[in-house]
Write a protein that holds these residues in place. Sequence first.
Motif, PDB file in Angstrom:
ATOM      1  N   LEU A  17      -9.764 -17.597 -45.888  1.00 28.68           N
ATOM      2  CA  LEU A  17     -10.426 -18.823 -46.329  1.00 28.68           C
ATOM      3  C   LEU A  17     -10.105 -20.002 -45.412  1.00 28.68           C
ATOM      4  O   LEU A  17     -10.972 -20.847 -45.152  1.00 28.68           O
ATOM      5  N   LYS A  18      -8.849 -20.060 -44.960  1.00 31.27           N
ATOM      6  CA  LYS A  18      -8.446 -21.220 -44.172  1.00 31.27           C
ATOM      7  C   LYS A  18      -7.283 -20.843 -43.267  1.00 31.27           C
ATOM      8  O   LYS A  18      -6.443 -20.015 -43.626  1.00 31.27           O
ATOM      9  N   VAL A  19      -7.236 -21.452 -42.085  1.00 30.74           N
ATOM     10  CA  VAL A  19      -6.161 -21.232 -41.126  1.00 30.74           C
ATOM     11  C   VAL A  19      -5.651 -22.584 -40.654  1.00 30.74           C
ATOM     12  O   VAL A  19      -6.455 -23.457 -40.286  1.00 30.74           O
ATOM     13  N   GLU A  20      -4.345 -22.774 -40.676  1.00 29.15           N
ATOM     14  CA  GLU A  20      -3.745 -24.007 -40.171  1.00 29.15           C
ATOM     15  C   GLU A  20      -2.698 -23.660 -39.126  1.00 29.15           C
ATOM     16  O   GLU A  20      -1.864 -22.757 -39.344  1.00 29.15           O
ATOM     17  N   PRO A  21      -2.708 -24.354 -37.979  1.00 35.40           N
ATOM     18  CA  PRO A  21      -1.814 -23.993 -36.875  1.00 35.40           C
ATOM     19  C   PRO A  21      -0.364 -24.406 -37.129  1.00 35.40           C
ATOM     20  O   PRO A  21      -0.081 -25.348 -37.869  1.00 35.40           O
ATOM     21  N   VAL A  22       0.554 -23.697 -36.484  1.00 42.42           N
ATOM     22  CA  VAL A  22       1.984 -23.981 -36.540  1.00 42.42           C
ATOM     23  C   VAL A  22       2.539 -23.859 -35.128  1.00 42.42           C
ATOM     24  O   VAL A  22       2.179 -22.937 -34.396  1.00 42.42           O
ATOM     25  N   LEU A  23       3.394 -24.795 -34.746  1.00 43.35           N
ATOM     26  CA  LEU A  23       4.089 -24.703 -33.463  1.00 43.35           C
ATOM     27  C   LEU A  23       5.583 -24.842 -33.736  1.00 43.35           C
ATOM     28  O   LEU A  23       6.066 -25.917 -34.099  1.00 43.35           O
ATOM     29  N   GLU A  24       6.322 -23.717 -33.608  1.00 40.92           N
ATOM     30  CA  GLU A  24       7.753 -23.702 -33.857  1.00 40.92           C
ATOM     31  C   GLU A  24       8.494 -23.801 -32.530  1.00 40.92           C
ATOM     32  O   GLU A  24       8.280 -22.986 -31.623  1.00 40.92           O
ATOM     33  N   ILE A  25       9.382 -24.794 -32.426  1.00 37.33           N
ATOM     34  CA  ILE A  25      10.099 -25.041 -31.180  1.00 37.33           C
ATOM     35  C   ILE A  25      11.597 -25.079 -31.471  1.00 37.33           C
ATOM     36  O   ILE A  25      12.068 -25.984 -32.171  1.00 37.33           O
ATOM     37  N   PRO A  26      12.366 -24.130 -30.933  1.00 38.36           N
ATOM     38  CA  PRO A  26      13.828 -24.266 -31.028  1.00 38.36           C
ATOM     39  C   PRO A  26      14.290 -25.441 -30.160  1.00 38.36           C
ATOM     40  O   PRO A  26      13.929 -25.521 -28.983  1.00 38.36           O
ATOM     41  N   VAL A  27      15.057 -26.348 -30.730  1.00 39.41           N
ATOM     42  CA  VAL A  27      15.480 -27.530 -29.982  1.00 39.41           C
ATOM     43  C   VAL A  27      16.954 -27.815 -30.263  1.00 39.41           C
ATOM     44  O   VAL A  27      17.536 -27.327 -31.237  1.00 39.41           O
ATOM     45  N   LYS A  28      17.511 -28.615 -29.374  1.00 39.53           N
ATOM     46  CA  LYS A  28      18.854 -29.142 -29.577  1.00 39.53           C
ATOM     47  C   LYS A  28      18.722 -30.647 -29.776  1.00 39.53           C
ATOM     48  O   LYS A  28      18.252 -31.355 -28.882  1.00 39.53           O
ATOM     49  N   MET A  29      19.112 -31.130 -30.961  1.00 43.46           N
ATOM     50  CA  MET A  29      19.026 -32.549 -31.270  1.00 43.46           C
ATOM     51  C   MET A  29      20.384 -33.195 -31.066  1.00 43.46           C
ATOM     52  O   MET A  29      21.410 -32.641 -31.481  1.00 43.46           O
ATOM     53  N   SER A  30      20.401 -34.368 -30.441  1.00 47.75           N
ATOM     54  CA  SER A  30      21.658 -35.057 -30.136  1.00 47.75           C
ATOM     55  C   SER A  30      21.567 -36.522 -30.544  1.00 47.75           C
ATOM     56  O   SER A  30      20.495 -37.140 -30.473  1.00 47.75           O
ATOM     57  N   HIS A  31      22.726 -37.049 -30.976  1.00 46.68           N
ATOM     58  CA  HIS A  31      22.796 -38.462 -31.349  1.00 46.68           C
ATOM     59  C   HIS A  31      24.251 -38.903 -31.313  1.00 46.68           C
ATOM     60  O   HIS A  31      25.097 -38.346 -32.034  1.00 46.68           O
ATOM     61  N   LEU A  32      24.558 -39.851 -30.468  1.00 44.93           N
ATOM     62  CA  LEU A  32      25.903 -40.444 -30.364  1.00 44.93           C
ATOM     63  C   LEU A  32      26.994 -39.377 -30.234  1.00 44.93           C
ATOM     64  O   LEU A  32      28.008 -39.403 -30.942  1.00 44.93           O
ATOM     65  N   GLY A  33      26.780 -38.434 -29.333  1.00 46.12           N
ATOM     66  CA  GLY A  33      27.800 -37.428 -29.056  1.00 46.12           C
ATOM     67  C   GLY A  33      27.763 -36.218 -29.968  1.00 46.12           C
ATOM     68  O   GLY A  33      28.449 -35.229 -29.711  1.00 46.12           O
ATOM     69  N   ARG A  34      26.976 -36.252 -31.039  1.00 47.35           N
ATOM     70  CA  ARG A  34      26.838 -35.097 -31.914  1.00 47.35           C
ATOM     71  C   ARG A  34      25.569 -34.340 -31.556  1.00 47.35           C
ATOM     72  O   ARG A  34      24.572 -34.948 -31.159  1.00 47.35           O
ATOM     73  N   SER A  35      25.592 -33.028 -31.726  1.00 44.68           N
ATOM     74  CA  SER A  35      24.408 -32.224 -31.427  1.00 44.68           C
ATOM     75  C   SER A  35      24.291 -31.092 -32.423  1.00 44.68           C
ATOM     76  O   SER A  35      25.289 -30.655 -33.026  1.00 44.68           O
ATOM     77  N   GLU A  36      23.088 -30.596 -32.586  1.00 41.04           N
ATOM     78  CA  GLU A  36      22.818 -29.527 -33.528  1.00 41.04           C
ATOM     79  C   GLU A  36      21.594 -28.748 -33.056  1.00 41.04           C
ATOM     80  O   GLU A  36      20.588 -29.333 -32.645  1.00 41.04           O
TER      81      GLU A  36
END
Length: 792
Positions: free
Chosen positions: A500-519
Amino acid sequence: MNALNKKLWRTILKTRGQFLAVVVVVMLGLSVYISMVNSYYNLEYTQRVYYQDNNFADYYFHVVTAPQEIIKQIEAVPGVAMAAGRIQKDVPVIKENNQRATARVTSYPLPLEDGINLVQLSSGRLFEKYPQGGGSEILVDPAYAGANNLAYNDTVTIVSGGRQAPLTVVGTASGPEFIYPIEDISSMIPDPTTFGIIMIPHNQAQQVLDMPGQINQVLLKLVPGTDEEKVAREVKAILEPYGNLADYGREKQLSHAILQGELDQLQTTSRSLPLIFLLVAAFIQFIIVSRMVKAQRLQIGVMKALGYDNRQIILHYTGYAISVAITGAFLGSLLGLLFASYFSQTYAYYFNLPDTISGIDFRAILYGTLLSLGIGSIAGYTATRSVTGINPAESMRPEAPRSTGRIFLESWPWLWHRLDASWRMGLRTITRNWIRFGVTMLGVVLAVGLLVVSLFFNDSIDYMLFRHYEQEQKYDFLVRFAAPVRESKLLDISRLDGVLKVEPVLEIPVKMSHLGRSEDVLLLGLPREVTMKNLVGEDGYPTAIPEEGILLDQKTADKLGVRTGDRITVETRMSLGPTHTSTLMVAGINQQLISSGSFIEISGANRVLQENGVVSGAMLKVEPGKHHLVEAEMNEITGIASILSRQKELTNFMQNLDAMIYFTAVMIGFAGVLGFAIVYNASIISFTERKRDLAALRVIGYTTREVSGLLFKENAVQSLLGVLLGLPLGYAMARAYISAISSDLFTIPVVVYPQTYLFSALGGLIFIMAAHLFAVRGIKKLDLVEALKNKD
């Protein structure tokens, strides 16, 4: 036996109902303690030995591809005891009728003996580096083999590089990193029909996956006491040119984290729950022994007159509480070991651990027995201290009656005069025995609180499932491609009959950083007007994907220490293409109970990748009744890596709730026994102390039912108050328990439905009524002449 021991034995026989009721409370408390501690000991010991025997890695690094010779350079880093390179990749599996599953292909350099993350053979034989007749030999995890009826010499067909590759099964095995084999944390429950582990020799993996001379993972064993972060920085610097996708220590390895979470939960439960039972038992013993001392005042005086000193008499009456402790400890140890055996079998089933999870932690039995004896001795000694104040001569005559006076309710004539005589007598008894009243009420409060805690798990899991599978996930299928494709590719899927319906998805593994912290997290690009994925903001209300910026996951926001309006650095960790770095504004925070992920508008996700019109998957809405047809047609598309069915996920989760149902039933039984024992003892004590008064009431014309009603009204007041206070206490206990066992992998919400409060209150009233009926059976057998004799 000497005279005092004979007297103690007669007292136990005479009060055997009360004695057994307290013994049961002690037994349940110790059985919980011993079973939980013994299960923790068995599971922790098995985990430790299993990790040690199979050389479980301390640190992991994922790269795009790197030459396997890089391992020699990494081994030279100070603090690295051993390094190993391997290939690990998720690939589609072609099953019968073209059904699609996913396998995590993991390579193992041969010989295995000196490697990291070794395998433990369950059946069959080990694979060979160069098998006779060519081809590729593999081992599969036992659960996957069982669910898919795989036997020795069967063939598993995977898709790699757009071509099919047959692999020959030569056995089943597992390893320390596959104790809980799930694809990712969003799966929650293993589903061996759709996801499995394939173990293959390294040289054959390079050939099958078209990675000659290459690796995509590096595993480390560190020298004990090494600065883990320092070593990780040096190794990351070496791997940086090869696309360092992710790196983490053992504590973040998914399978280990789930097992460790279960261990932590066991430890928390073993420390808190048994203490409730033992403290309640101590209070009951205190009341029983103190009332016994008061009732036997004349006998104590005679014993003193015959030459027994205070120490001997105190030990005699304390012996009652110690007898309860010893009997309860013995029975609790037996029951605890029985529970521990069942728990160990359950853990062996749910985790890919050896079936030999067994053993007895004698320290648990010793500590439990000492704890029971200690609490019982303290309760008995505290209750018998008044013995020292009894003078033999004074005890030979009746104790002077206590001054009573008016109770506070008599200050309200408009209420007091509207109560009948039985209510007045009952309320006077309550206010003049407030310690017993308080202890009984406290026991009922704890019992009802345990009922709430027992039942709230069902509410929380039901809420989690409803929110995740009904409110948040609106799709029928989630399709992932083997590699990112152009959005126009979705037209082929949208044309399938039933879609009936299709919606796109874009999954991106990333490393997020802020003030010396990362995840390391997953960034999901979705259309702004998405309809098959609902998001919830930090205020608990629905939210939308922002036009600009990122909707950050709550767990990630807490770890990075960011709030709405802050800017974070995002570095892509895709296995294909170069690494890109962007700076994004946090436009909002979203809450997810299951898994984690941050959301961005799909065109913004393409900008992060410096692409245009790229997707990695799609969400599908399908006509009712055509799910199997659509899934079968998608299984024939070779570019699709995996097909996730929301309904199959939910069904698999529901089929694995047996352990929770058993746990709930046991907890309800424990709570009922606890409440029954408390009310039963309170009723027996009240009946025993007032035999003369009750007999007088019977003589002047009160019926057995009316006398029973008098005792019931006293119990009803304290029990109803206990029920009312137990409901909020149960909620508080549930919050404290969830706070103690929550982890980064999942968050269990504290949700208690109104019917849970209702069932808990009704359950409390039921065991109160049952205990009262058992306790007042003696009214019918009451010898009126004997009870009214003046024995003074």
